[in-house]
Scaffold this active site. Structure first.
Site, PDB file in Angstrom:
ATOM      1  N   GLU A  93       0.835  -1.191   0.000  1.00  0.00           N
ATOM      2  CA  GLU A  93       0.000   0.000   0.000  1.00  0.00           C
ATOM      3  C   GLU A  93       0.877   1.251   0.000  1.00  0.00           C
ATOM      4  O   GLU A  93       1.958   1.256   0.587  1.00  0.00           O
ATOM      5  CB  GLU A  93      -0.885  -0.001   1.241  1.00  0.00           C
ATOM      6  CG  GLU A  93      -1.823  -1.197   1.237  1.00  0.00           C
ATOM      7  CD  GLU A  93      -2.644  -1.336   2.510  1.00  0.00           C
ATOM      8  OE1 GLU A  93      -3.847  -1.542   2.382  1.00  0.00           O
ATOM      9  OE2 GLU A  93      -2.083  -1.245   3.609  1.00  0.00           O
ATOM     10  N   CYS A 106       3.549   8.379   1.006  1.00  0.00           N
ATOM     11  CA  CYS A 106       4.160   7.488   1.981  1.00  0.00           C
ATOM     12  C   CYS A 106       4.421   6.160   1.268  1.00  0.00           C
ATOM     13  O   CYS A 106       3.488   5.479   0.843  1.00  0.00           O
ATOM     14  CB  CYS A 106       3.196   7.317   3.155  1.00  0.00           C
ATOM     15  SG  CYS A 106       3.803   6.179   4.397  1.00  0.00           S
ATOM     16  N   CYS A 113       7.341  -6.917   7.344  1.00  0.00           N
ATOM     17  CA  CYS A 113       8.457  -6.275   8.046  1.00  0.00           C
ATOM     18  C   CYS A 113       8.977  -7.256   9.081  1.00  0.00           C
ATOM     19  O   CYS A 113       8.201  -8.002   9.684  1.00  0.00           O
ATOM     20  CB  CYS A 113       7.978  -4.996   8.737  1.00  0.00           C
ATOM     21  SG  CYS A 113       9.299  -4.109   9.613  1.00  0.00           S
ATOM     22  N   CYS A 117       7.332  -4.627  15.756  1.00  0.00           N
ATOM     23  CA  CYS A 117       6.860  -3.715  16.803  1.00  0.00           C
ATOM     24  C   CYS A 117       5.428  -4.150  17.134  1.00  0.00           C
ATOM     25  O   CYS A 117       4.612  -4.335  16.230  1.00  0.00           O
ATOM     26  CB  CYS A 117       6.888  -2.264  16.328  1.00  0.00           C
ATOM     27  SG  CYS A 117       8.539  -1.700  15.847  1.00  0.00           S
ATOM     28  N   CYS A 120       2.287  -2.348  15.453  1.00  0.00           N
ATOM     29  CA  CYS A 120       2.294  -1.985  14.037  1.00  0.00           C
ATOM     30  C   CYS A 120       1.832  -3.171  13.196  1.00  0.00           C
ATOM     31  O   CYS A 120       2.376  -4.271  13.302  1.00  0.00           O
ATOM     32  CB  CYS A 120       3.706  -1.556  13.633  1.00  0.00           C
ATOM     33  SG  CYS A 120       3.847  -1.153  11.880  1.00  0.00           S
ATOM     34  N   CYS A 337      -0.616   5.759  10.046  1.00  0.00           N
ATOM     35  CA  CYS A 337       0.655   5.174  10.492  1.00  0.00           C
ATOM     36  C   CYS A 337       0.402   3.860  11.202  1.00  0.00           C
ATOM     37  O   CYS A 337      -0.420   3.790  12.115  1.00  0.00           O
ATOM     38  CB  CYS A 337       1.338   6.058  11.532  1.00  0.00           C
ATOM     39  SG  CYS A 337       1.884   7.613  10.927  1.00  0.00           S
TER      40      CYS A 337
HETATM   41  N1  SAH Z   1      10.190   0.715   9.854  1.00  0.00           N
HETATM   42  C1  SAH Z   1      10.220   2.153   9.811  1.00  0.00           C
HETATM   43  C2  SAH Z   1       9.211   2.684   8.863  1.00  0.00           C
HETATM   44  C3  SAH Z   1       7.764   2.490   9.302  1.00  0.00           C
HETATM   45  S1  SAH Z   1       7.268   4.057   9.641  1.00  0.00           S
HETATM   46  C4  SAH Z   1      10.120   2.713  11.217  1.00  0.00           C
HETATM   47  O1  SAH Z   1       9.936   1.935  12.129  1.00  0.00           O
HETATM   48  O2  SAH Z   1      10.300   3.905  11.380  1.00  0.00           O
HETATM   49  C5  SAH Z   1       5.820   4.099  10.374  1.00  0.00           C
HETATM   50  C6  SAH Z   1       5.812   4.970  11.620  1.00  0.00           C
HETATM   51  O3  SAH Z   1       4.557   4.763  12.241  1.00  0.00           O
HETATM   52  C7  SAH Z   1       6.864   4.519  12.645  1.00  0.00           C
HETATM   53  O4  SAH Z   1       7.277   5.610  13.431  1.00  0.00           O
HETATM   54  C8  SAH Z   1       6.064   3.555  13.470  1.00  0.00           C
HETATM   55  O5  SAH Z   1       6.646   3.281  14.704  1.00  0.00           O
HETATM   56  C9  SAH Z   1       4.748   4.289  13.549  1.00  0.00           C
HETATM   57  N2  SAH Z   1       3.630   3.423  13.902  1.00  0.00           N
HETATM   58  C10 SAH Z   1       3.530   2.098  13.716  1.00  0.00           C
HETATM   59  N3  SAH Z   1       2.356   1.639  14.194  1.00  0.00           N
HETATM   60  C11 SAH Z   1       1.710   2.723  14.671  1.00  0.00           C
HETATM   61  C12 SAH Z   1       0.441   2.895  15.283  1.00  0.00           C
HETATM   62  N4  SAH Z   1      -0.384   1.865  15.478  1.00  0.00           N
HETATM   63  N5  SAH Z   1       0.084   4.148  15.641  1.00  0.00           N
HETATM   64  C13 SAH Z   1       0.917   5.188  15.429  1.00  0.00           C
HETATM   65  N6  SAH Z   1       2.120   5.082  14.857  1.00  0.00           N
HETATM   66  C14 SAH Z   1       2.518   3.862  14.504  1.00  0.00           C
END
Ligand code: SAH
Length: 347
Positions: A93, A106, A113, A117, A120, A337
């Site tokens: 996406e 984006c 991945c 986390c 996520c 995000c």
């Molecule tokens: N792998 C990279 C790129 C992904 S970026 C990274 O970790 O930075 C996506 C951003 O959204 C990251 O800062 C991630 O931590 C954040 N993110 C992931 N899940 C989220 C959620 N449920 N709510 C808000 N931010 C989130």
């Protein structure tokens, strides 16, 4: 055999390709114009190319190698999500966000991945594979074509979709150089942001590239104890090492860093943590983006109350750290995000 997409080739490579087919090198420049500037996908419409070339190129090549499988518009038109189908049936996406100053895309860099986390959706099924450079550019191509109908242009890139960009380093870097090139989309490095979970060797390598992109680091916690829980990669690359590498990146490139901090109710939003964060970042040229947490399937955490987020922002501000709350976009289309996840070709 799969046809080799031309998107993802530099002007020099397109010229070489033309020469290898017995054509003059300048045909490569013409091709680049059709692909990158006019976003034409069909060789037969490339009217200034010799007929023989127009007829023969499709036997070995496609323009993009990706397909638009679906498009959803949300947030009152401010967010558009495209589902981009890849040649092996996987799909990723890409989300376009419209701001007053222009549109950002984006981009995803991997299918799935590996970093897991817990909040996520992108990592819920683990890593499937890296995207190729043409698949990264393909997301832009599809989104820009869609905007062409309104005469609008994507002027910023954020590498913040599914995947860890520094774990697919070569394709990501190559895509940035292509996006930047004059014969390509011509997007300035200062208008590109790469977000990382904190892959230290990747940050160090990036410092030496001499390209002034913005580095964003997903921090989410001001100490190892809490960050180990929120960002499992912290166990391999602890906070101190991540901040050292990021500070060196800022010194080498002259660019201010961005730190992302998702605000999760009762988990990482206590005012004491704001104070701890301000002390931690005191000597680093940076800006903190507070992201109201977005709900994802399989994770029971919820966003912090708006007053808590405001208080957190105010504490950081009083202690000399610039912070802003990121406007939530794309919830209604599962494009916010952390909500981008692995999907399959069928829609
Ligand atoms: N792998 C990279 C790129 C992904 S970026 C990274 O970790 O930075 C996506 C951003 O959204 C990251 O800062 C991630 O931590 C954040 N993110 C992931 N899940 C989220 C959620 N449920 N709510 C808000 N931010 C989130």
């Amino acid at each position: 055999m799969d046809k080799k997409p031309l998107l993802g080739l530099s002007i020099e490579e397109l010229e070489d390709l033309m020469r290898s087919r017995g054509m003059a090198g300048f045909r490569g420049r013409q091709l680049a114009r059709w692909i990158y500037l006019r976003r034409v996908e069909d060789f037969s419409s490339m009217t200034d190319l010799p007929t023989k070339l127009r007829d023969e190129l499709p036997e070995d090549h496609s323009v993009t190698g990706v397909r638009r499988l679906g498009t959803w518009v949300g947030s009152g038109g401010a967010a558009t999500k495209h589902l981009v189908g890849l040649s092996d049936g996987a799909a990723v996406e890409a989300v376009v966000m419209r701001y007053s100053y222009g549109s950002s895309i984006c981009l995803s860099t991997q299918v799935g991945c590996a970093y897991a986390c817990p909040f996520c959706a992108s990592g819920a099924e683990g890593l499937v594979r890296d995207l190729t450079v043409e698949e990264i550019l393909g997301q832009w191509f599809i989104a820009q074509r869609h905007l062409d109908e309104r005469n609008e242009r994507i002027s910023r890139l954020v590498y913040m979709g599914s995947g860890e960009p520094l774990a697919n380093y070569d394709a990501v870097l190559r895509s940035m150089r292509l996006f930047h090139s004059e014969e390509g989309p011509g997007i300035g490095y200062r208008r590109m942001t790469l977000s990382t979970v904190g892959v230290v060797p990747g940050i160090e390598k990036l410092s030496a590239e001499g390209i002034p992109i913005t580095l964003a680091v997903s921090l989410h916690a001001p100490n190892d104890y809490l960050r180990d829980r929120l960002v499992p990669a912290n166990r391999s690359y602890p906070l101190g090492e991540v901040l050292d590498a990021a500070s060196k990146y800022a010194a080498d490139t002259g660019r201010r860093l961005t730190f992302e901090y998702a605000m999760i109710k009762g988990v990482n939003d206590h005012p004491d943590l704001a104070r701890e964060l301000a002390i931690l970042l005191a000597d680093i040229p940076c800006h903190v983006n507070l992201i109201p947490f977005n709900a994802v399937d399989g994770c029971e955490w919820i966003p912090s109350d708006p007053e808590r987020i405001e208080e957190f922002e105010a504490i950081l501000g009083r202690m000399g750290i610039g912070a802003t709350v990121r406007r939530p976009l794309g919830h209604d289309i599962e494009g916010a995000c952390g909500q981008l996840k692995r999907r399959h070709g069928e829609v």
